[in-house]
Design an enzyme around this catalytic site. Sequence first.
Site, PDB file in Angstrom:
ATOM      1  N   HIS A 102       2.032 -35.608 -48.678  1.00  0.00           N
ATOM      2  CA  HIS A 102       2.961 -35.403 -47.569  1.00  0.00           C
ATOM      3  C   HIS A 102       3.792 -36.655 -47.330  1.00  0.00           C
ATOM      4  O   HIS A 102       3.422 -37.764 -47.746  1.00  0.00           O
ATOM      5  CB  HIS A 102       2.211 -35.045 -46.274  1.00  0.00           C
ATOM      6  CG  HIS A 102       1.330 -36.142 -45.768  1.00  0.00           C
ATOM      7  ND1 HIS A 102       0.135 -36.487 -46.367  1.00  0.00           N
ATOM      8  CD2 HIS A 102       1.473 -36.999 -44.717  1.00  0.00           C
ATOM      9  CE1 HIS A 102      -0.423 -37.489 -45.711  1.00  0.00           C
ATOM     10  NE2 HIS A 102       0.366 -37.829 -44.707  1.00  0.00           N
ATOM     11  N   ASP A 104       5.350 -38.559 -43.907  1.00  0.00           N
ATOM     12  CA  ASP A 104       4.977 -38.526 -42.491  1.00  0.00           C
ATOM     13  C   ASP A 104       6.018 -37.808 -41.622  1.00  0.00           C
ATOM     14  O   ASP A 104       7.211 -38.093 -41.672  1.00  0.00           O
ATOM     15  CB  ASP A 104       4.793 -39.953 -41.958  1.00  0.00           C
ATOM     16  CG  ASP A 104       3.502 -40.590 -42.441  1.00  0.00           C
ATOM     17  OD1 ASP A 104       2.562 -39.850 -42.769  1.00  0.00           O
ATOM     18  OD2 ASP A 104       3.439 -41.840 -42.485  1.00  0.00           O
ATOM     19  N   HIS A 260       2.523 -39.574 -49.806  1.00  0.00           N
ATOM     20  CA  HIS A 260       1.248 -40.251 -50.009  1.00  0.00           C
ATOM     21  C   HIS A 260       0.085 -39.287 -49.805  1.00  0.00           C
ATOM     22  O   HIS A 260       0.241 -38.196 -49.254  1.00  0.00           O
ATOM     23  CB  HIS A 260       1.114 -41.476 -49.099  1.00  0.00           C
ATOM     24  CG  HIS A 260       1.245 -41.191 -47.632  1.00  0.00           C
ATOM     25  ND1 HIS A 260       2.462 -40.991 -47.000  1.00  0.00           N
ATOM     26  CD2 HIS A 260       0.302 -41.072 -46.660  1.00  0.00           C
ATOM     27  CE1 HIS A 260       2.272 -40.774 -45.724  1.00  0.00           C
ATOM     28  NE2 HIS A 260       0.961 -40.809 -45.484  1.00  0.00           N
ATOM     29  N   ARG A 275      -1.928 -46.917 -37.406  1.00  0.00           N
ATOM     30  CA  ARG A 275      -0.607 -46.626 -37.957  1.00  0.00           C
ATOM     31  C   ARG A 275       0.467 -46.820 -36.898  1.00  0.00           C
ATOM     32  O   ARG A 275       0.333 -46.353 -35.766  1.00  0.00           O
ATOM     33  CB  ARG A 275      -0.561 -45.178 -38.467  1.00  0.00           C
ATOM     34  CG  ARG A 275       0.713 -44.830 -39.213  1.00  0.00           C
ATOM     35  CD  ARG A 275       0.700 -43.377 -39.655  1.00  0.00           C
ATOM     36  NE  ARG A 275       1.351 -42.507 -38.676  1.00  0.00           N
ATOM     37  CZ  ARG A 275       1.470 -41.186 -38.820  1.00  0.00           C
ATOM     38  NH1 ARG A 275       0.955 -40.592 -39.880  1.00  0.00           N
ATOM     39  NH2 ARG A 275       2.080 -40.465 -37.902  1.00  0.00           N
TER      40      ARG A 275
END
Length: 305
Positions: A102, A104, A260, A275
């Site tokens: 995917h 983000d 990723h 994150r």
Amino acid sequence: MTTLDTPTVTATALTATTGSVLSGVRLGGDLPAGTVAAIREQLLARKVVFFRGQDHLDLDGQLAFAHLLGDLTTAHPTVPGARESQHVLPIDSEASRADSWHTDVTFVERPPAFTVLRAVTLPPVGGDTVWANTTSAYERLPQPLKHLADSLRAVHTNQHDYARPARSGSEGGQKERQYHDQFVAEVFETEHPVVRVHPETGERTLLLGGFVRSFRHLGSSESAALLDLFQQRVTLPENQVRWSWQPGDVAIWDNRATQHYAVNDYGRADRQLTRVTVAGDVPVGPDGTPSRVLRGDASGYTPAS
């Protein structure tokens, strides 16, 4: 090994096209402008960069550094997981394991430009992350597939199987179910060009991944087959770089030019990271047509550029 314009920053390439380890940098909000520019240059060229030995970095330092790259998004448009800060999303293996390719937050109009990920707690073995370079993936497409991709638009939504069905009867399963329910509590849908023109490099890059539900004017079976075709191209080993995390590591990637995958090979061990994402702009296709919102209001997630 390449020495950048800033004397203290050294870049060591991990593959011919993707990923570099940057050394000689102590991350934080007080970095000189020249060092920040050198990091950004590497990000745009190599798509993902890594830093070892950043044990000094805490949440405040991570936020301060990320802000040097641009305005920050809130933690997430659907997951109320920001504990210490509205800009920080805890990545907790008990709640969710992102073992699906995917990019983000592509289900909103302005997906993040950069993601800054800091290791907090790591499993004794496993738990690597793999990135795929979606610019080199586009460049490697045969010409007929390039023409097809240039003409396509895809609907991205947060209603998908990114969060696996919860393991019944376990505390971890309850956390997974709670995370999933929060993730889809508000539905977002955005139509993006399959090929976006990168706003900083001008390169063409594939905008796909696990949030894609369908392609415009195509049925579900045709969409699934076409997505599989392009995803196989994106995730070719030639486009990948794999990172084995160590304590004190920080990874930063260009979310506009990568996908990723968090490798789920560490059993029930604990894996936690934090994150922070830097706000991006509205993707634009080769024909100049921008993305458009179909459902949901994410204006509170990312500031307009």
